[in-house]
Design a protein around this motif. Sequence first.
Motif, short mmCIF file in Angstrom:
data_model
loop_
_atom_site.label_atom_id
_atom_site.label_comp_id
_atom_site.label_asym_id
_atom_site.label_seq_id
_atom_site.Cartn_x
_atom_site.Cartn_y
_atom_site.Cartn_z
N ALA A 22 1.05 5.23 0.04
CA ALA A 22 0.32 6.49 0.28
C ALA A 22 1.23 7.61 -0.20
O ALA A 22 2.26 7.89 0.41
CB ALA A 22 0.00 6.64 1.76
N GLU A 28 -2.50 -1.41 -3.42
CA GLU A 28 -3.39 -0.32 -3.04
C GLU A 28 -2.64 1.01 -3.08
O GLU A 28 -1.46 1.07 -2.78
CB GLU A 28 -3.93 -0.57 -1.63
CG GLU A 28 -5.04 0.34 -1.17
CD GLU A 28 -5.68 -0.13 0.13
OE1 GLU A 28 -6.57 0.57 0.65
OE2 GLU A 28 -5.30 -1.22 0.63
N THR A 77 -3.16 5.29 -2.10
CA THR A 77 -3.94 6.36 -1.49
C THR A 77 -3.22 7.69 -1.69
O THR A 77 -2.09 7.84 -1.23
CB THR A 77 -4.16 6.14 0.01
OG1 THR A 77 -4.82 4.89 0.23
CG2 THR A 77 -5.02 7.26 0.61
N THR A 89 3.09 -0.82 4.24
CA THR A 89 2.57 0.50 3.89
C THR A 89 3.74 1.47 3.89
O THR A 89 4.52 1.51 4.84
CB THR A 89 1.51 0.97 4.90
OG1 THR A 89 0.44 0.02 4.94
CG2 THR A 89 0.97 2.34 4.53
N HIS A 143 0.86 -1.18 0.00
CA HIS A 143 0.00 0.00 0.00
C HIS A 143 0.90 1.23 0.00
O HIS A 143 1.63 1.47 0.96
CB HIS A 143 -0.90 -0.02 1.25
CG HIS A 143 -1.92 1.08 1.27
ND1 HIS A 143 -2.85 1.20 2.28
CD2 HIS A 143 -2.16 2.12 0.43
CE1 HIS A 143 -3.62 2.24 2.05
NE2 HIS A 143 -3.21 2.83 0.93
N THR A 177 -10.02 11.15 -9.40
CA THR A 177 -9.79 9.70 -9.33
C THR A 177 -10.30 8.97 -10.57
O THR A 177 -9.78 7.90 -10.90
CB THR A 177 -10.47 9.11 -8.08
OG1 THR A 177 -11.85 9.52 -8.05
CG2 THR A 177 -9.80 9.61 -6.81
N ASN A 192 -4.87 1.10 8.54
CA ASN A 192 -3.46 1.11 8.19
C ASN A 192 -2.56 0.78 9.39
O ASN A 192 -1.40 1.19 9.44
CB ASN A 192 -3.09 2.48 7.62
CG ASN A 192 -3.97 2.87 6.46
OD1 ASN A 192 -4.16 2.08 5.54
ND2 ASN A 192 -4.52 4.06 6.49
N PHE A 205 -5.12 9.59 7.43
CA PHE A 205 -4.51 8.33 6.98
C PHE A 205 -3.71 7.69 8.11
O PHE A 205 -3.83 6.49 8.37
CB PHE A 205 -3.60 8.57 5.78
CG PHE A 205 -3.02 7.31 5.21
CD1 PHE A 205 -3.71 6.59 4.25
CD2 PHE A 205 -1.80 6.82 5.65
CE1 PHE A 205 -3.19 5.41 3.74
CE2 PHE A 205 -1.26 5.65 5.15
CZ PHE A 205 -1.96 4.94 4.19
N ASN A 209 -7.84 4.53 -3.62
CA ASN A 209 -8.69 5.18 -2.63
C ASN A 209 -8.85 6.66 -2.93
O ASN A 209 -8.04 7.26 -3.65
CB ASN A 209 -8.09 5.01 -1.23
CG ASN A 209 -8.01 3.56 -0.81
OD1 ASN A 209 -8.96 2.80 -0.97
ND2 ASN A 209 -6.86 3.13 -0.30
N GLU A 210 -9.89 7.25 -2.36
CA GLU A 210 -10.06 8.69 -2.45
C GLU A 210 -8.95 9.38 -1.66
O GLU A 210 -8.41 8.82 -0.71
CB GLU A 210 -11.43 9.09 -1.88
CG GLU A 210 -12.62 8.60 -2.68
CD GLU A 210 -12.77 9.29 -4.02
OE1 GLU A 210 -12.28 10.43 -4.15
OE2 GLU A 210 -13.39 8.70 -4.93
#
Length: 236
Positions: A80, A104, A106, A186, A78, A120, A157, A151, A143-144
Amino acid sequence: MQLFYNPNISKLEKEVTFDKEESRHIVKVLRMKDGDTFKITNGKGSFFSAEMINANPKGCLVKILSEEMQQPLPYQLHLAVAPTKLNDRYEWFLEKATEIGISEITPIICDHSERKIIKTERYEKILQSAMKQSLKAYLPILNEAVSYKDFINSEKNSEGIKCIAHCEETDKKSLKSVLKQNQKITILIGPEGDFSSEEIELAKANGFIPVSLGESRLRTETAAVVACHSVAFVNE
């Protein structure tokens, strides 16, 4: 292999109709016709062999012949990543991360973020195109956009290995030394102006490990791709 995307296919489907945009591409651009066979993915791990039975540019109808599953990634990554000032740089990251392998994504809005409005829908199309180009059957979750604090404080997370890659001259571990195979990880990547000192301290207080991606000072999108590739490389 020509690969197409249709999120509505399940194991029970015998026939599937493509939307107008994809149908036009199939018929007008690729000039596919009745009887032609090709592959479709639903972005959820399945490849379907299909045969065209009605090459209508307003809504292609295909018959599903068979299904096979693609093995998922052995890890869950993930990223971010703060949006870049120039949108095309973020789009480049999305494309390359999908090609390499990511679970993923974000977008996070940070103290130093210059771009705070995210489209998005455009990003989703880039992910779909990269998935098809790289012949993958899994579409990364997008993700939005959320604030950095939201976050960090999200219980979602809280599991796995958590890292923050920043540029401050403080004690940091190399990302390579932190990574382990077959793990959920992450990684936070900041904006052009880097994370603020307060954001770094907040991440550390919430269990994020400060990491270095090497000696060079990297752009946001480059750092994100380097992090993505590092995880993939460790898991080979």
